[in-house]
Design a protein around this motif. Structure first.
Motif, PDB file in Angstrom:
ATOM      1  N   LEU A 183       0.832  -1.205   0.000  1.00 23.70           N
ATOM      2  CA  LEU A 183       0.000   0.000   0.000  1.00 23.70           C
ATOM      3  C   LEU A 183       0.867   1.256   0.000  1.00 23.70           C
ATOM      4  O   LEU A 183       0.572   2.224  -0.697  1.00 23.70           O
ATOM      5  N   GLY A 184       1.960   1.236   0.767  1.00 21.14           N
ATOM      6  CA  GLY A 184       2.862   2.390   0.809  1.00 21.14           C
ATOM      7  C   GLY A 184       3.435   2.672  -0.566  1.00 21.14           C
ATOM      8  O   GLY A 184       3.426   3.823  -1.037  1.00 21.14           O
ATOM      9  N   LEU A 185       3.908   1.624  -1.245  1.00 17.53           N
ATOM     10  CA  LEU A 185       4.479   1.811  -2.584  1.00 17.53           C
ATOM     11  C   LEU A 185       3.398   2.263  -3.571  1.00 17.53           C
ATOM     12  O   LEU A 185       3.632   3.142  -4.414  1.00 17.53           O
ATOM     13  N   PHE A 186       2.207   1.673  -3.459  1.00 23.33           N
ATOM     14  CA  PHE A 186       1.120   2.021  -4.384  1.00 23.33           C
ATOM     15  C   PHE A 186       0.748   3.502  -4.244  1.00 23.33           C
ATOM     16  O   PHE A 186       0.702   4.237  -5.226  1.00 23.33           O
ATOM     17  N   TRP A 187       0.527   3.937  -3.008  1.00 22.04           N
ATOM     18  CA  TRP A 187       0.098   5.325  -2.804  1.00 22.04           C
ATOM     19  C   TRP A 187       1.216   6.317  -3.124  1.00 22.04           C
ATOM     20  O   TRP A 187       0.978   7.348  -3.750  1.00 22.04           O
ATOM     21  N   LEU A 188       2.431   6.011  -2.698  1.00 25.00           N
ATOM     22  CA  LEU A 188       3.538   6.939  -2.961  1.00 25.00           C
ATOM     23  C   LEU A 188       3.876   6.965  -4.452  1.00 25.00           C
ATOM     24  O   LEU A 188       4.322   8.003  -4.971  1.00 25.00           O
ATOM     25  N   GLY A 189       3.655   5.858  -5.144  1.00 28.27           N
ATOM     26  CA  GLY A 189       3.839   5.844  -6.597  1.00 28.27           C
ATOM     27  C   GLY A 189       2.769   6.680  -7.267  1.00 28.27           C
ATOM     28  O   GLY A 189       3.034   7.481  -8.175  1.00 28.27           O
ATOM     29  N   TRP A 190       1.535   6.542  -6.801  1.00 28.48           N
ATOM     30  CA  TRP A 190       0.403   7.293  -7.354  1.00 28.48           C
ATOM     31  C   TRP A 190       0.595   8.797  -7.114  1.00 28.48           C
ATOM     32  O   TRP A 190       0.303   9.622  -7.965  1.00 28.48           O
ATOM     33  N   ALA A 191       1.156   9.137  -5.941  1.00 30.25           N
ATOM     34  CA  ALA A 191       1.371  10.552  -5.609  1.00 30.25           C
ATOM     35  C   ALA A 191       2.611  11.115  -6.298  1.00 30.25           C
ATOM     36  O   ALA A 191       2.908  12.306  -6.183  1.00 30.25           O
ATOM     37  N   GLY A 192       3.359  10.277  -7.001  1.00 30.71           N
ATOM     38  CA  GLY A 192       4.530  10.753  -7.718  1.00 30.71           C
ATOM     39  C   GLY A 192       5.757  10.931  -6.851  1.00 30.71           C
ATOM     40  O   GLY A 192       6.710  11.587  -7.259  1.00 30.71           O
ATOM     41  N   VAL A 193       5.765  10.344  -5.656  1.00 29.52           N
ATOM     42  CA  VAL A 193       6.925  10.469  -4.763  1.00 29.52           C
ATOM     43  C   VAL A 193       8.015   9.468  -5.146  1.00 29.52           C
ATOM     44  O   VAL A 193       9.200   9.793  -5.132  1.00 29.52           O
ATOM     45  N   VAL A 194       7.593   8.244  -5.498  1.00 31.93           N
ATOM     46  CA  VAL A 194       8.566   7.206  -5.830  1.00 31.93           C
ATOM     47  C   VAL A 194       8.344   6.729  -7.269  1.00 31.93           C
ATOM     48  O   VAL A 194       7.200   6.581  -7.715  1.00 31.93           O
ATOM     49  N   ASP A 195       9.452   6.557  -7.987  1.00 26.71           N
ATOM     50  CA  ASP A 195       9.398   6.050  -9.355  1.00 26.71           C
ATOM     51  C   ASP A 195       9.419   4.519  -9.291  1.00 26.71           C
ATOM     52  O   ASP A 195      10.461   3.911  -9.085  1.00 26.71           O
ATOM     53  N   LEU A 196       8.233   3.921  -9.467  1.00 26.53           N
ATOM     54  CA  LEU A 196       8.122   2.466  -9.278  1.00 26.53           C
ATOM     55  C   LEU A 196       8.886   1.678 -10.349  1.00 26.53           C
ATOM     56  O   LEU A 196       9.219   0.517 -10.131  1.00 26.53           O
ATOM     57  N   SER A 197       9.205   2.307 -11.471  1.00 20.63           N
ATOM     58  CA  SER A 197       9.967   1.581 -12.497  1.00 20.63           C
ATOM     59  C   SER A 197      11.410   1.350 -12.047  1.00 20.63           C
ATOM     60  O   SER A 197      12.110   0.517 -12.605  1.00 20.63           O
ATOM     61  N   LEU A 198      11.859   2.106 -11.027  1.00 20.87           N
ATOM     62  CA  LEU A 198      13.218   1.927 -10.508  1.00 20.87           C
ATOM     63  C   LEU A 198      13.260   0.976  -9.317  1.00 20.87           C
ATOM     64  O   LEU A 198      14.328   0.668  -8.793  1.00 20.87           O
ATOM     65  N   VAL A 199      12.076   0.523  -8.872  1.00 24.59           N
ATOM     66  CA  VAL A 199      12.029  -0.420  -7.746  1.00 24.59           C
ATOM     67  C   VAL A 199      12.276  -1.826  -8.288  1.00 24.59           C
ATOM     68  O   VAL A 199      11.656  -2.239  -9.261  1.00 24.59           O
ATOM     69  N   TYR A 200      13.199  -2.540  -7.648  1.00 29.25           N
ATOM     70  CA  TYR A 200      13.620  -3.844  -8.136  1.00 29.25           C
ATOM     71  C   TYR A 200      12.522  -4.892  -7.973  1.00 29.25           C
ATOM     72  O   TYR A 200      11.998  -5.102  -6.875  1.00 29.25           O
ATOM     73  N   VAL A 201      12.170  -5.539  -9.088  1.00 27.32           N
ATOM     74  CA  VAL A 201      11.254  -6.688  -9.053  1.00 27.32           C
ATOM     75  C   VAL A 201      12.039  -7.869  -9.614  1.00 27.32           C
ATOM     76  O   VAL A 201      12.494  -7.827 -10.756  1.00 27.32           O
ATOM     77  N   SER A 202      12.224  -8.906  -8.792  1.00 29.58           N
ATOM     78  CA  SER A 202      13.078 -10.013  -9.237  1.00 29.58           C
ATOM     79  C   SER A 202      12.449 -10.726 -10.427  1.00 29.58           C
ATOM     80  O   SER A 202      11.232 -10.809 -10.557  1.00 29.58           O
ATOM     81  N   THR A 203      13.312 -11.228 -11.304  1.00 27.55           N
ATOM     82  CA  THR A 203      12.880 -11.941 -12.500  1.00 27.55           C
ATOM     83  C   THR A 203      12.159 -13.228 -12.112  1.00 27.55           C
ATOM     84  O   THR A 203      12.558 -13.901 -11.164  1.00 27.55           O
ATOM     85  N   THR A 204      11.098 -13.539 -12.833  1.00 28.57           N
ATOM     86  CA  THR A 204      10.384 -14.787 -12.583  1.00 28.57           C
ATOM     87  C   THR A 204      10.996 -15.926 -13.404  1.00 28.57           C
ATOM     88  O   THR A 204      11.086 -15.828 -14.627  1.00 28.57           O
ATOM     89  N   TYR A 205      11.479 -16.947 -12.688  1.00 30.43           N
ATOM     90  CA  TYR A 205      11.877 -18.213 -13.312  1.00 30.43           C
ATOM     91  C   TYR A 205      10.938 -19.249 -12.718  1.00 30.43           C
ATOM     92  O   TYR A 205      11.210 -19.775 -11.637  1.00 30.43           O
ATOM     93  N   LEU A 206       9.821 -19.510 -13.403  1.00 24.47           N
ATOM     94  CA  LEU A 206       8.699 -20.200 -12.760  1.00 24.47           C
ATOM     95  C   LEU A 206       9.043 -21.589 -12.229  1.00 24.47           C
ATOM     96  O   LEU A 206       8.819 -21.869 -11.048  1.00 24.47           O
ATOM     97  N   ALA A 207       9.619 -22.461 -13.069  1.00 22.79           N
ATOM     98  CA  ALA A 207       9.854 -23.849 -12.632  1.00 22.79           C
ATOM     99  C   ALA A 207      10.851 -23.926 -11.463  1.00 22.79           C
ATOM    100  O   ALA A 207      10.553 -24.567 -10.446  1.00 22.79           O
ATOM    101  N   PRO A 208      12.031 -23.286 -11.555  1.00 23.17           N
ATOM    102  CA  PRO A 208      12.931 -23.364 -10.403  1.00 23.17           C
ATOM    103  C   PRO A 208      12.359 -22.690  -9.154  1.00 23.17           C
ATOM    104  O   PRO A 208      12.684 -23.111  -8.034  1.00 23.17           O
ATOM    105  N   GLN A 209      11.504 -21.693  -9.328  1.00 20.91           N
ATOM    106  CA  GLN A 209      10.920 -21.061  -8.138  1.00 20.91           C
ATOM    107  C   GLN A 209       9.883 -21.969  -7.482  1.00 20.91           C
ATOM    108  O   GLN A 209       9.727 -21.954  -6.261  1.00 20.91           O
ATOM    109  N   ILE A 210       9.178 -22.764  -8.295  1.00 27.65           N
ATOM    110  CA  ILE A 210       8.215 -23.721  -7.727  1.00 27.65           C
ATOM    111  C   ILE A 210       8.958 -24.835  -6.988  1.00 27.65           C
ATOM    112  O   ILE A 210       8.648 -25.156  -5.833  1.00 27.65           O
ATOM    113  N   VAL A 211       9.991 -25.397  -7.628  1.00 26.80           N
ATOM    114  CA  VAL A 211      10.752 -26.482  -6.991  1.00 26.80           C
ATOM    115  C   VAL A 211      11.508 -25.948  -5.769  1.00 26.80           C
ATOM    116  O   VAL A 211      11.503 -26.553  -4.689  1.00 26.80           O
ATOM    117  N   GLY A 212      12.147 -24.787  -5.929  1.00 30.06           N
ATOM    118  CA  GLY A 212      12.885 -24.184  -4.813  1.00 30.06           C
ATOM    119  C   GLY A 212      11.961 -23.863  -3.648  1.00 30.06           C
ATOM    120  O   GLY A 212      12.313 -24.082  -2.492  1.00 30.06           O
TER     121      GLY A 212
END
Lengths: 200, 184
Positions: free
Chosen positions: A66-95
């Motif tokens: 919620l903090g990231l959503f609202w602060l992104g909406w208010a233009g305080v934080v640039d959400l495109s610069l916030v790190y989102v880890s890459t999805t590797y679906l099969a190894p993440q399911i097994v891991g």
């Protein structure tokens, strides 16, 4: 847009290590306050005796989301610069499965085992030793598992993209799911975990 | 406070404080995570710090093996001039300090073994070691553990992190029946 501070050059790499230590203090403090330095408290989750792991984890996820959503909406934080880890679906399911089994077998996860060591749990020292052995094993065997570990690479994929829903709608659904879970957690503890009866 | 006259044995020292309300602790944890995203642009973690330490050890003991292995090289080339001057290493040192601080304030720092009444201390140590090893392998396959994937990735709605989180709960609940003698 003035955040994330580090990504926008507000301070350098050396200072980021001081920030890391301070953020870690906050992380460790609340993990210990929640009771997560105790393997019994943590594993009570998996016997429906005390769903604190679920409550703490989903309250934290909802708070930060919620903090990231609202602060992104208010233009305080640039959400495109916030790190989102890459999805590797099969190894993440097994891991995830291996990690989940390891949670019940070992009683901790890596972060909580550090807090457990800090508060004197001797079993957590063995858990930490095991974690090092596991990392050593997969590191040595890496040429054999690398192909699988890099498989099903879906890139930087988020739930709004998977569900074809707006960011705000998914945020709302996650909040609803968490509130439903908090409401149901008490009932689960009473029905399946024997809460309210005599403690063994 | 003890005075010379009451000579209290250690057993009657003040009891540990109760744990914090889970929702309050969750809000605190969430604000720490939010601060990490706002200040650094990244979330929390834990297992990565152990990998850095492991890589440095392997690099010292078997430099030829480490030099030819991309897994160790990833960690050995990270960090601010040294692989241990790494963000997650300093963060985990903070976790150790923060956990100790909270434990001292709540009178919970004490050498103990966490286990149910029906398992021996040696058995508990063996299972802790085995569980840790499973965690180490699982966390490296999934590129993160409960902190880095489930908590941090969960808050930014990463699809892989949510799949990972569901599987952690599935694995933990699936194993619970077999391990019940350890905990109850």
């Amino acid at each position: 847009m003035s955040m994330p501070l580090y990504k926008l050059g507000a301070f350098g790499d050396e200072a980021s290590l001081v920030v890391a230590f301070l953020i870690g203090i906050g992380f460790g403090f609340f993990l210990e306050q929640a009771g997560f330095g105790s393997a019994k408290k943590l594993t009570d989750q998996f016997y429906f005796r005390d769903l604190a792991v679920f409550r703490v984890m989903f309250t934290a996820i909802v708070t930060a989301m919620l903090g990231l959503f609202w602060l992104g909406w208010a233009g305080v934080v640039d959400l495109s610069l916030v790190y989102v880890s890459t999805t590797y679906l099969a190894p993440q399911i097994v891991g995830g499965l291996l990690l989940g089994v390891g949670f019940t077998v070992g009683g901790y996860c890596p972060g909580t085992s550090v807090v457990a060591v800090a508060t004197g749990k001797l079993d957590a020292l063995f858990f930490l030793g095991g974690t090092f052995l596991g990392i050593l094993a997969i590191g040595v065997a890496w040429p054999a598992v690398e192909g699988f570990a890099h498989s099903t690479d879906l890139g930087r994929l988020t739930l709004p993209e998977v569900l074809h829903l707006p960011f705000g709608a998914v945020v709302f659904l996650v909040v609803l799911m968490a509130l439903g879970g908090f409401w149901g957690a008490g009932a689960l503890e009473r029905r399946l975990g024997g809460k309210g009866e005599e403690e063994p | 406070m003890t005075t010379p006259s009451d000579a209290a044995p250690a057993a009657v020292r003040r009891a540990p404080a109760p744990y914090m309300n889970p929702y309050l602790a969750g809000i605190g944890l969430g604000l720490v995570l939010l601060a990490s995203y706002l200040v650094m642009g990244r979330g929390l973690g834990a297992s990565g710090a152990f990998s850095s330490a492991c890589a440095v050890a392997v690099g010292a003991v078997a430099p030829a093996h480490a030099a030819g292995n991309p897994f160790w090289q990833d960690y050995l080339q990270a960090g601010v001039g040294h692989p241990l001057k790494e963000w997650l290493v300093f963060e985990v040192l903070g976790v150790l300090a923060g956990g100790f601080l909270s434990g001292v304030l709540a009178r919970r720092v004490r050498a103990t073994v966490e286990k149910g009444p029906r398992i021996s201390t040696g058995g508990r140590f063996a299972l802790a070691l085995a569980g840790g090893a499973l965690m180490g392998i699982g966390a490296k396959l999934a590129r993160g553990c409960t902190s880095g994937q489930a908590l941090s990735g969960g808050a930014v709605l990463s699809a892989g992190s949510w799949a990972f989180m569901l599987m952690v709960f599935a694995g933990a609940y699936g194993a619970a029946w077999f391990l019940r003698r350890q905990w109850r």
